[in-house]
Design a protein around this motif. Sequence first.
Motif, PDB file in Angstrom:
ATOM      1  N   GLY A   1      -2.389 -24.256  -2.188  1.00  0.00           N
ATOM      2  CA  GLY A   1      -1.859 -23.821  -3.480  1.00  0.00           C
ATOM      3  C   GLY A   1      -0.382 -23.479  -3.377  1.00  0.00           C
ATOM      4  O   GLY A   1       0.315 -23.310  -4.368  1.00  0.00           O
TER       5      GLY A   1
ATOM      6  N   GLY B   1      -3.278 -15.673  -5.253  1.00  0.00           N
ATOM      7  CA  GLY B   1      -2.992 -17.103  -5.374  1.00  0.00           C
ATOM      8  C   GLY B   1      -3.909 -17.804  -6.356  1.00  0.00           C
ATOM      9  O   GLY B   1      -4.781 -17.189  -6.969  1.00  0.00           O
ATOM     10  N   PRO B   2      -3.698 -19.098  -6.503  1.00  0.00           N
ATOM     11  CA  PRO B   2      -4.462 -19.862  -7.485  1.00  0.00           C
ATOM     12  C   PRO B   2      -5.887 -20.156  -7.015  1.00  0.00           C
ATOM     13  O   PRO B   2      -6.160 -20.139  -5.814  1.00  0.00           O
ATOM     14  N   ASN B   3      -6.746 -20.438  -7.956  1.00  0.00           N
ATOM     15  CA  ASN B   3      -8.067 -20.966  -7.652  1.00  0.00           C
ATOM     16  C   ASN B   3      -7.872 -22.394  -7.112  1.00  0.00           C
ATOM     17  O   ASN B   3      -7.388 -23.276  -7.814  1.00  0.00           O
TER      18      ASN B   3
ATOM     19  N   GLU C   1      -8.907 -25.511  -9.018  1.00  0.00           N
ATOM     20  CA  GLU C   1      -8.074 -25.967 -10.144  1.00  0.00           C
ATOM     21  C   GLU C   1      -6.969 -26.893  -9.658  1.00  0.00           C
ATOM     22  O   GLU C   1      -6.645 -27.895 -10.288  1.00  0.00           O
ATOM     23  N   ILE C   2      -6.372 -26.536  -8.526  1.00  0.00           N
ATOM     24  CA  ILE C   2      -5.294 -27.369  -7.968  1.00  0.00           C
ATOM     25  C   ILE C   2      -5.868 -28.742  -7.594  1.00  0.00           C
ATOM     26  O   ILE C   2      -5.296 -29.788  -7.921  1.00  0.00           O
TER      27      ILE C   2
END
Lengths: 177, 293
Positions: A124, A151-153, A156-157
């Motif tokens: 991410g 941080g991001p899931n 999703e990335i």
Amino acid sequence: MSQRLRKQAVELDKNFRYEISQKIGAKSLLKCIQCGVCSSGCTVTEYVDLQPHRIVASCLLGLKEEVLSSQAIWTCSLCHRCTERCPKNVDYSFILALLRSMAAQEGRIPKEYSSSVITILENGFVIPYSEGMKKNIDKRRARLGLPEISGPNQNEIEFIYEETGLKELIKKTEVGK
Amino acid sequence: MDFAFFLGCTIPLKQPNLEKAFRDVCSILGINLKEMAGASCCPEPVSLQSLNIDTWLTLGARNLAIAEKMGMDVMTICSGCYETLKTVSVLLGEDPGHKAKINDILKKIKYEYRGDINVLHMVELFSQPQWLDKIKQSLVKPLDDFTFAVHYGCHLIRPSKIMRFDHPEKPERIDTILKTLGARTINFATKLECCGYCARLQDEIGEKLVEDKMTELCELEEDVDALIAVCPACVSQYDRKEKLIARRTGKEMNIPVLYLPEIMAVALGVALEDLNLTQRSVKPDKLIEKLTT
């Protein structure tokens, strides 16, 4: 490209210019008047096999193979001076990024570029941030009194990589290695 | 004033002391930074934009959508993040059809990018008249005896039709901030040259660019106390390459490279020991000595 290139008209890819100009942000390609301002201010001009104005001319002529296999499209430092100074508002540095993506589609990706794309997919972030690395970074941040990073899931990335076709490209080029 | 604070990657994960300096400056000036939970890499403009423009636009729009949900403009502290997020907002703003295409993907993971917030770089904020006034009022240690060379870098100011921020060939907003701190800034020939960090294919390009700039700064008649940059890539590029070149050529250059918020923090009264200014290849020993006497 030091030796003289000879091609018959039928060998040129006349559609190449439109292939580029139809993409987002790249319409301006067709406005080039070959004045050479882009090349005279180019940060990497003495390091490339094809200078910016010659890349544009080659795109317009339909020398697709020559452009996509040139080292010049990857040498650029993206300083954007060419785009800034162009009297006809050709977005050269942006078009160059598109040329890179077209070369990439054909599997031509220097590792200096593919590695950070994979790091972002896996973390991410463009810097490895998992397990031991994460622990060290978190410790260092805590010592400075900085807040924790949420941080991001990762799913999703990965989903965005999949939907836009980059996941497949990575797989394809990794298989090709 | 509240902002959605976009951290990026390089600063929080590799150079957190730069983040600390920025947060210190904001808290002194009364700027509230709200954390953007779930934000990813901006994503990085060099490789991702190069390999797949739609991945780049979608990931960028996803980050912007997080800030939109918070209802705040985005504050960036790295010129790469600024370039990506601003370019994404401008390109999608000019092309509603493409924006819809990106949103089709985002909707499936429950995001929507509308395009109704602004993307700012810290320099853009600090150089606004009301913040310059605030900085002036908050000065604890005016930098009257200091002379700095400014490095604007590329992505902060160019291409100006997208960044719309400062004059692309004669920028002055960083100089203005430093002058407000009491310091002098100089004009020099290589001021607007690229640091070369993004020229990934050939290391020698970056080395040559760094050597040219540092050599010029060393040969100037007046002493330069530091080179001031506003992007973590430029900071580390000059700092690391300068040391390498010195080792290779025997030329002692010794011009420290500071991140703008670090020198702002000093002038606004943050204690030197809290800033970790010595955590770099070229130690700013002389600068620190001058600051403490």
